[in-house]
Design a protein around this motif. Structure first.
Motif, PDB file in Angstrom:
ATOM      1  N   GLY A  31       1.221  -1.041   0.322  1.00 41.57           N
ATOM      2  CA  GLY A  31      -0.067   0.121   0.300  1.00 41.57           C
ATOM      3  C   GLY A  31       0.768   2.064   0.194  1.00 41.57           C
ATOM      4  N   GLY A  32       2.282   1.625   0.151  1.00 40.56           N
ATOM      5  CA  GLY A  32       2.775   2.331   0.853  1.00 40.56           C
ATOM      6  C   GLY A  32       3.486   2.529  -0.331  1.00 40.56           C
ATOM      7  N   ASN A  33       3.656   1.596  -1.632  1.00 41.64           N
ATOM      8  CA  ASN A  33       4.578   2.284  -2.375  1.00 41.64           C
ATOM      9  C   ASN A  33       3.045   2.715  -3.854  1.00 41.64           C
ATOM     10  OD1 ASN A  33       6.863   0.858  -2.077  1.00 41.64           O
ATOM     11  ND2 ASN A  33       7.036  -1.268  -2.379  1.00 41.64           N
ATOM     12  N   LEU A  34       2.092   2.236  -3.112  1.00 47.25           N
ATOM     13  CA  LEU A  34       1.166   2.607  -4.395  1.00 47.25           C
ATOM     14  C   LEU A  34       0.837   3.445  -3.953  1.00 47.25           C
ATOM     15  CD1 LEU A  34      -0.960   2.573  -5.967  1.00 47.25           C
ATOM     16  CD2 LEU A  34      -2.828   1.772  -4.985  1.00 47.25           C
ATOM     17  N   MET A  35       1.331   3.920  -3.027  1.00 51.15           N
ATOM     18  CA  MET A  35       0.987   5.966  -2.368  1.00 51.15           C
ATOM     19  C   MET A  35       1.695   6.512  -2.147  1.00 51.15           C
ATOM     20  SD  MET A  35      -1.358   5.395   1.213  1.00 51.15           S
ATOM     21  CE  MET A  35      -1.089   7.011   1.530  1.00 51.15           C
ATOM     22  N   ARG A  36       2.871   6.595  -2.669  1.00 50.09           N
ATOM     23  CA  ARG A  36       3.312   7.210  -3.348  1.00 50.09           C
ATOM     24  C   ARG A  36       4.040   7.420  -4.499  1.00 50.09           C
ATOM     25  NH1 ARG A  36       7.923   6.458  -6.416  1.00 50.09           N
ATOM     26  NH2 ARG A  36       9.610   7.239  -6.219  1.00 50.09           N
ATOM     27  N   MET A  37       3.569   6.363  -5.650  1.00 53.53           N
ATOM     28  CA  MET A  37       3.305   6.446  -6.972  1.00 53.53           C
ATOM     29  C   MET A  37       2.031   7.600  -7.153  1.00 53.53           C
ATOM     30  SD  MET A  37       2.696   2.870  -8.744  1.00 53.53           S
ATOM     31  CE  MET A  37       3.506   1.218  -7.693  1.00 53.53           C
ATOM     32  N   MET A  38       0.751   7.432  -6.344  1.00 48.59           N
ATOM     33  CA  MET A  38       0.040   7.930  -6.034  1.00 48.59           C
ATOM     34  C   MET A  38       0.026   9.281  -5.994  1.00 48.59           C
ATOM     35  SD  MET A  38      -2.789   6.352  -4.037  1.00 48.59           S
ATOM     36  CE  MET A  38      -4.724   7.111  -4.639  1.00 48.59           C
ATOM     37  N   ASP A  39       1.104  10.084  -4.704  1.00 51.20           N
ATOM     38  CA  ASP A  39       1.379  11.562  -4.699  1.00 51.20           C
ATOM     39  C   ASP A  39       2.666  11.728  -5.587  1.00 51.20           C
ATOM     40  OD1 ASP A  39       2.077  13.693  -2.580  1.00 51.20           O
ATOM     41  OD2 ASP A  39       3.371  12.612  -2.076  1.00 51.20           O
ATOM     42  N   VAL A  40       3.413  11.295  -6.062  1.00 47.16           N
ATOM     43  CA  VAL A  40       4.122  11.543  -7.769  1.00 47.16           C
ATOM     44  C   VAL A  40       3.033  11.622  -8.802  1.00 47.16           C
ATOM     45  CG1 VAL A  40       5.207  10.738  -9.305  1.00 47.16           C
ATOM     46  CG2 VAL A  40       6.065   9.918  -6.970  1.00 47.16           C
ATOM     47  N   VAL A  41       2.598  11.065  -9.206  1.00 50.60           N
ATOM     48  CA  VAL A  41       1.640  11.264 -10.516  1.00 50.60           C
ATOM     49  C   VAL A  41       0.500  12.304 -10.081  1.00 50.60           C
ATOM     50  CG1 VAL A  41      -0.654   9.986  -9.811  1.00 50.60           C
ATOM     51  CG2 VAL A  41      -0.013  10.725 -12.495  1.00 50.60           C
ATOM     52  N   GLY A  42      -0.510  12.584  -9.381  1.00 43.57           N
ATOM     53  CA  GLY A  42      -0.094  14.106  -8.582  1.00 43.57           C
ATOM     54  C   GLY A  42       0.032  15.388  -7.864  1.00 43.57           C
TER      55      GLY A  42
END
Length: 171
Positions: A31-42
């Motif tokens: 989940g933390g890796n997904l949140m990192r990806m979401m933070d980057v694209v956002g």
């Protein structure tokens, strides 16, 4: 800097493949890796809208509807839903795809808030958002309510001041 920008101008898509170092012991994306990806694209999306450095101010509820297994191709799509004075709400949608099986599933959706800052880290004004599609208009209309709820939950706004939330509590 332009005083207005179209919502479509901020559209940002990012695609990643899930490798073993991205996964937990069950072989699913952590989940933390997904949140990192979401933070980057956002953040990239918010930078496109503001033409400024941005910092993450808040993340709304992120629920993990579907696991994302090893080998999946993950596509994240972000778009600014509304711009306030220096902050921008960004919606991020996530899909996982098993390309050989031709299966694609929506796994996550969340709203992030980013603040545009100057070189000293102080908030700076951003262009207002122009919506064109019905979906953009609906997201824009709901953004003020979501913002007020965030501020109330963070203790930065008195619930009695949250005009957009009153209808939720009226009996």
């Amino acid at each position: 800097m332009s005083k207005t920008k179209l919502a479509a101008e901020s559209l940002t898509t990012m695609t990643e493949m899930i490798f073993p170092n991205d996964t937990n012991t069950l072989g699913n994306l952590m989940g933390g890796n997904l949140m990192r990806m979401m933070d980057v694209v956002g953040a990239i999306c918010a930078q496109k809208h503001s033409n400024r450095i941005v910092v993450t101010a808040s993340v709304d509820n992120v629920s993990f509807k579907e696991s994302i297994p090893l080998g999946s191709v993950v596509t994240l799509q972000a778009k600014v839903t509304r711009a306030f004075s220096s902050s921008m709400e960004v919606v991020i949608d996530v899909w996982a795809e098993n390309i050989p099986a031709q299966e694609r599933v929506s796994t996550n959706k969340a709203f992030f808030t980013f603040v545009a800052v100057d070189q000293s880290g102080r908030p700076i004004d951003v262009p207002q958002l122009i919506t064109e599609t019905e979906e953009e208009k609906a997201l824009y209309d709901g953004a003020l309510r979501r913002r007020q709820l965030r501020l109330v939950l963070a203790g930065r706004m008195n619930p009695s001041e949250a005009v957009e939330l009153r209808s939720l509590f009226e009996v």
